[in-house]
Design an enzyme around this catalytic site. Structure first.
Site, short mmCIF file in Angstrom:
data_model
loop_
_atom_site.label_atom_id
_atom_site.label_comp_id
_atom_site.label_asym_id
_atom_site.label_seq_id
_atom_site.Cartn_x
_atom_site.Cartn_y
_atom_site.Cartn_z
N VAL A 25 0.87 -1.17 0.00
CA VAL A 25 0.00 0.00 0.00
C VAL A 25 0.91 1.23 0.00
CG1 VAL A 25 -1.80 1.27 1.23
CG2 VAL A 25 -1.78 -1.24 1.29
N VAL A 51 -2.30 -3.23 5.04
CA VAL A 51 -0.88 -3.60 4.95
C VAL A 51 -0.58 -4.92 5.66
CG1 VAL A 51 0.31 -1.47 4.37
CG2 VAL A 51 -0.53 -1.79 6.68
N LEU A 421 -5.74 -14.95 13.16
CA LEU A 421 -7.01 -14.88 12.46
C LEU A 421 -6.92 -13.83 11.36
CD1 LEU A 421 -9.48 -15.10 15.48
CD2 LEU A 421 -9.23 -16.79 13.64
N LEU A 476 -16.97 -18.48 17.92
CA LEU A 476 -15.53 -18.69 18.04
C LEU A 476 -15.35 -20.12 18.52
CD1 LEU A 476 -14.29 -15.39 19.77
CD2 LEU A 476 -14.49 -15.91 17.35
N ILE A 479 -12.26 -21.44 20.66
CA ILE A 479 -12.21 -20.84 21.99
C ILE A 479 -13.38 -21.34 22.84
CG2 ILE A 479 -12.04 -18.68 23.27
CD1 ILE A 479 -9.74 -19.36 21.25
#
Length: 594
Positions: A25, A51, A421, A476, A479
């Site tokens: 970028v 980025v 993630l 999730l 988790i």
């Protein structure tokens, strides 16, 4: 002598080091580099939406082909800090990527100038080298050293920070005479390999553990030849998956706590000798070390000297590039076989395959909402041996590794150590950029997908097709499963009633609308019988439209995936019924034997 700006010299070095693609970028502090990139030509730029996404694209790009190095570029300040996660990911998995950042002018670095941050100091713990170049004349040497470091020893990332005035300063540099520095890779000696082979031959039930170092060394063929010469079964690690085809008679399956096979763990527990090549004894492979090491002799071969003994002390350690060591292992094994001095391992190898046919997990369920196991079964049917799978973390990755099949190195591209993630979408784009003719398949749970789903627009803009399998339980999941130990289900639910998509019920985010809004296509599947047709349609659409295509499978809300704290098969909790008849696991490598 040729005169050019330091930024132009940097671009010319990239070209001569074999770089053809960069991801990034632009911004004010890196614009001189971008101007040089435009003027020089020959290096294709892919504009990311974030980025951090650019850094993950660079890693996916690197990991697709032997010898490639992905490059990510950003401006000063937050661009560099956003790419730290990508550098950490690359460092953890021994992947060379080059991160280039812009920086405020050298004269104001000490004045808390706008977006001036000591990115080199921040990046140093997660790179092989991180440097802010203060003298323009040093730019060629710094870039040359960066490529040398990335390729030498244990591969890894490097960050180069370029102040604005340094980029714009003219220097003397002749690109026509530039040459890359040779990479350094330690090599085993003949006496070391002979000793290791004596230890192997003295054992009764040996195993080879093949790690990501075998992939990095481009040594999968040597590994298979060595296994076949000795008759010793192979356990690929998660990062080494594909070094021996899943359907090979000497593939014993994966071992560990999560991404493992019942038969792999069972075979490992019966072993008495383990030769680890290019692996780091990751904790999710070993589990409790007392269980993992008890009753076994270990030889560890690794390119990084400080890896030997880091997790536990092996009985013998060899510092060597995996390829160099395997060349000697193959040579010594051939000589021993010619003299009739190699033990017959056929009974031991057959026992491993017998377990493979007997100890299987069930994948075939007709439930609605869909059970995730069925998704992977249908993926096995739809996606062939040439598929490059890309995934990062979560129950989707764990279950995928338990149930999918991989046949070639660099065809399971998984963020292993860091597991951030959001990694999957940009990494898959990097893989597809590096190999535009391959079928690239990303695999995400809904939360991984939502972290960086804006990068799908990169695929639409730059015509980078791939198929993304999205398993959605609006949770999730990993988790939530871990919270069972705390008797809670807290702050892990993603469900809500979407006022714009009431047909979703409680599943919340309308991923089909999001994907389409980003210029891609998406297919939602609620019936397991429709998965196969959806995958075929996705492949066709991706090839025709040249954009990412998402297949969203609406899963049951709660599924617990098999895992444990040790690789003792008696301690691994199997939450679903195991396969008890062949129809329960129709895509398994070996037909189930009851």
């Amino acid at each position: 002598m040729a005169r050019m700006t330091a930024a132009r010299a940097a671009v010319e070095i990239l070209r001569r080091e074999g770089v053809t693609d960069v991801f990034g970028v632009p911004g004010a502090a890196i614009n001189p580099f971008y101007a040089a990139l435009k003027a020089s030509g020959g290096v294709r730029h892919t504009l990311a939406r974030h980025v951090e996404g650019a850094s993950h694209m660079a890693e996916g790009y690197t990991r697709t082909h032997s010898g490639s190095i992905g490059v990510c570029v950003g401006t000063s300040g937050p661009a560099g800090t956003d790419m730290i996660t990508g550098l950490y990911s690359a460092a953890g998995d021994s992947v060379p990527i080059l991160c280039i950042t812009g920086q405020a002018p050298t004269g104001v670095l000490h004045k808390e100038d706008f977006q001036a941050v000591d990115i080199a100091a921040i990046a140093r713990p997660v790179t092989k080298s991180a440097v802010t170049v203060l003298e323009a004349a040093q730019v060629p040497g710094v870039f040359q050293q960066a490529f040398h470091l990335m390729r030498s020893g244990r591969p890894g990332p490097v960050l180069i920070d370029l102040p604005l005035d340094v980029q714009q300063t003219e220097i003397e540099f002749d690109p026509e005479t530039y040459a890359p520095l040779p990479a350094y890779r330690p090599a085993a000696t003949r006496p070391q390999i002979e000793k290791a082979m004596r230890m192997l031959c003295a054992s009764e039930r040996p195993l080879i553990v093949a790690g990501g170092g075998v992939v990095n060394a481009d040594a999968a063929e040597l590994l298979v030849e060595f296994a076949e010469s000795t008759g010793v079964p192979v356990v690929p690690t998660l990062m080494g998956w594909g070094t021996i085809p899943d359907d090979h008679e000497l593939n014993a399956g994966m071992v560990g706590l999560q991404t493992s096979h019942r038969y792999g763990n069972a075979t490992f527990l019966e072993s008495d000798f383990v030769l680890g090549i290019g692996n780091r004894w990751a904790n999710r492979h070993t589990g409790r070390l007392d269980v993992y090491t008890r009753g076994r002799t270990f030889v560890h071969v690794d390119i990084e000297p400080t890896q030997i003994g880091r997790v536990f002390a092996p009985d013998y350690g060899i510092t060597s590039d995996a390829g160099a060591a395997l060349e000697l292992f193959v040579a010594v094994a051939r000589e021993l076989r010619a003299r009739g001095e190699l033990p017959d391992r056929s009974v031991w190898a057959a026992a491993a395959q017998e377990k493979r046919a007997r100890l299987q997990r069930r994948t075939h369920f007709d439930d609605v909402p869909i059970k995730p196991q069925r998704v992977y079964e249908e993926m096995n049917k739809a996606f062939g041996p040439g598929t490059r799978y890309v995934t990062t973390i979560g129950l989707s990755q764990i279950a995928g590794a338990q149930m999918l099949h991989v046949y070639r190195p660099r065809h399971w591209i998984n963020c292993g150590q860091a597991g951030p993630l959001g990694w999957t979408v940009p990494a898959a784009l990097g893989v597809a950029r590096a190999d535009p003719e391959a079928l690239v398949v990303g695999l995400s749970g809904d939360y991984d997908f939502q972290f960086m789903m804006e990068e799908l627009a990169v695929g639409a803009q730059h015509k980078i097709p791939y198929v993304h399998v999205l398993v959605n339980n609006s949770y999730l999941g990993l988790i939530r499963q871990a919270q069972r130990a705390f008797a809670m289900d807290f702050q892990v639910r993603l469900e809500f009633e979407n006022i714009n998509s009431p047909e979703l019920g409680c599943y919340g985010v309308d991923h089909v609308k999001v994907a389409e809004g980003l210029g891609c296509r998406a297919i939602r599947v609620t019936d397991p019988a429709e998965l196969g047709a959806a995958f075929e349609q996705a492949k066709k659409l991706a090839a025709e439209l040249r954009v990412p295509v998402v297949v969203e499978a609406i899963l049951e809300r709660v599924t617990n995936i098999a895992m444990s704290t040790t690789n003792d098969i008696s301690e691994v909790v199997e939450f679903e019924e195991i396969a008890t008849e062949p129809a329960h696991a129709p895509t398994s490598i070996r037909t189930l034997k009851v």
